[in-house]
Write a protein that holds these residues in place. Structure first.
Motif, PDB file in Angstrom:
ATOM      1  N   HIS A  29      -1.459   7.804   1.066  1.00 57.04           N
ATOM      2  CA  HIS A  29      -0.570   7.755   2.216  1.00 57.04           C
ATOM      3  C   HIS A  29      -0.339   9.191   2.676  1.00 57.04           C
ATOM      4  CE1 HIS A  29       3.255   7.923  -0.605  1.00 57.04           C
ATOM      5  NE2 HIS A  29       2.618   9.060  -0.566  1.00 57.04           N
ATOM      6  N   PRO A  74       0.824  -1.211   0.000  1.00 58.99           N
ATOM      7  CA  PRO A  74       0.000   0.000   0.000  1.00 58.99           C
ATOM      8  C   PRO A  74       0.856   1.258   0.000  1.00 58.99           C
ATOM      9  CG  PRO A  74       0.226  -0.824   2.236  1.00 58.99           C
ATOM     10  CD  PRO A  74       1.058  -1.727   1.349  1.00 58.99           C
ATOM     11  N   GLU A 115      -4.844   2.540   5.131  1.00 59.03           N
ATOM     12  CA  GLU A 115      -5.149   1.096   5.073  1.00 59.03           C
ATOM     13  C   GLU A 115      -6.604   0.836   4.731  1.00 59.03           C
ATOM     14  OE1 GLU A 115      -2.697  -0.960   5.382  1.00 59.03           O
ATOM     15  OE2 GLU A 115      -1.242  -0.240   6.872  1.00 59.03           O
TER      16      GLU A 115
END
Ligand code: GTQ
Length: 363
Positions: A101, A62, A175
């Protein structure tokens, strides 16, 4: 004689004892900074690498990015184009999403190619077009998507070498799927884009600039008007800074972005300064002489002007304007009172170019 050898033995013992306990004599230490070298990356070469990465490398999950970093050969471990500024070319292929992110380094993108591409920053989708500058001030969630059927490529700029150097590089992947849009598309641009008025009661997503995008369609005519009115700098042609319209300050807390117009045939004077710059050629053809070496550039090439190196720019065309986008670390140096600048006084302010950088044989 015996006394001399006794002294030599004790001297050696002193250094051994120091070394064993992580001590060093200042008189023995080499005190110099990172070896930031002038360098130039030709677009063909970078695009070849990025295109191959597009074929072989999925966007790592990720939170990661398919970006090819422009690494200064003098500081290979630092993963920066200079000791303070990282740049890379990022590719997002049709239909792809580079998932969200957030991180302590400030980030920015200068859009090179693509349409129907966007970066979502903290719930606000920002469409990106060629020549636009898009900001991701630090610790804001950001996600890139390409909803078009063509590849999108842009220049990433981050202050990550600086932040890593300060051991402050906090990083978090998102996430929980994709970011949700909580503000209207292009909200910051619609609210702050004029620059001279600001909305009362607007809540910026974080401490950084309230404006997330600067449109080339607005920047280009602004520079052209300034040029028509005779704006000039001795060393940087007609240059503008992308300002934070919330406080009139630099683009970001650590980095500032400029667009430099070199008029047809223009040749600037040489100077040097403690800040470093990474340039990306938005339009045109010319060269920059750095410490006596000529770096010839064309559209989409990128090059580095290291700190405290003499440099001057030349537009090689007698008919076309050249535009150089650049990222520098002026805000960082100013914050610590480390900014210093000198003009070259000899030879009418011009260097003698004694060699030409060969991109095929760069090192
Ligand atoms: O797009 O957020 O080239 O976080 C390096 C780090 C791009 C990004 C990079 C990043 C990004």
């Amino acid at each position: 004689m015996a006394e001399d050898s006794d002294r030599a033995t004790r001297l050696e013992a002193m250094y051994t004892d120091m070394a064993a306990h992580s001590l060093e004599g200042l008189w023995r230490m080499e005190r110099k900074g990172p070896d930031v070298r002038p360098y130039l990356w030709q677009w063909d070469t970078v695009l070849r690498a990025v295109t191959a990465a597009g074929e072989f490398v999925d966007i790592p999950y990720p939170g990661e990015r398919r970006a090819v970093a422009l690494v200064n050969p003098g500081i290979p471990g630092a993963l920066g184009s200079t000791h303070a500024i990282y740049t890379a070319i990022q590719l997002v292929r049709p239909g792809e999403v580079a998932r969200a992110h957030r991180h302590m380094p400030n980030a920015l993108r200068f859009m090179i190619e693509g349409a129907g591409v966007s970066t979502t920053v903290e719930g606000e989708r920002v469409p990106m077009y060629a020549g636009d500058l898009v900001l991701t001030p630090n610790m804001l969630w950001h996600e890139h998507r390409n909803d078009s059927d063509a590849d999108a490529v842009w220049l990433d700029g981050l202050d990550s070498p600086l932040v890593f150097g300060l051991a402050a590089a906090v990083y978090e992947p998102f996430e929980d799927g994709f970011l949700t849009e909580t503000r209207p598309e292009d909200h910051s641009g619609r609210s702050y884009g004029l620059g001279t008025v600001r909305p009362i009661g607007y809540e910026a997503p974080a401490k950084g600039s309230p404006l997330l995008v600067y449109r080339w369609t607005a920047v280009e005519p602004a520079i052209q008007r300034m040029a028509e009115d005779g704006a000039d700098t001795e060393f940087d042609g007609v240059s503008i800074e992308y300002v934070n319209p919330g406080n009139g300050g630099h683009t970001l807390s650590t980095m500032s972005c400029w667009m430099t117009m070199l008029r047809p045939g223009e040749h600037t004077k040489a100077h040097r300064h403690t800040y470093s710059s990474v340039y990306h050629v938005h339009r045109g053809k010319g060269s920059t002489i750095i410490d006596g070496q000529r770096f010839e550039w064309a559209e989409r090439d990128s090059f580095v002007v290291p700190p405290w190196t003499w440099h001057e720019h030349v537009n090689a065309s007698d008919s076309d304007i050249a535009y150089l986008f650049s990222i520098n670390d002026i805000p960082t140096l100013e914050a610590f009172n480390l900014n210093r600048e000198e003009p070259l006084t000899e030879n009418g302010g011009h260097q003698q170019a004694t060699s030409v950088f060969d991109p095929e044989n760069p090192n």
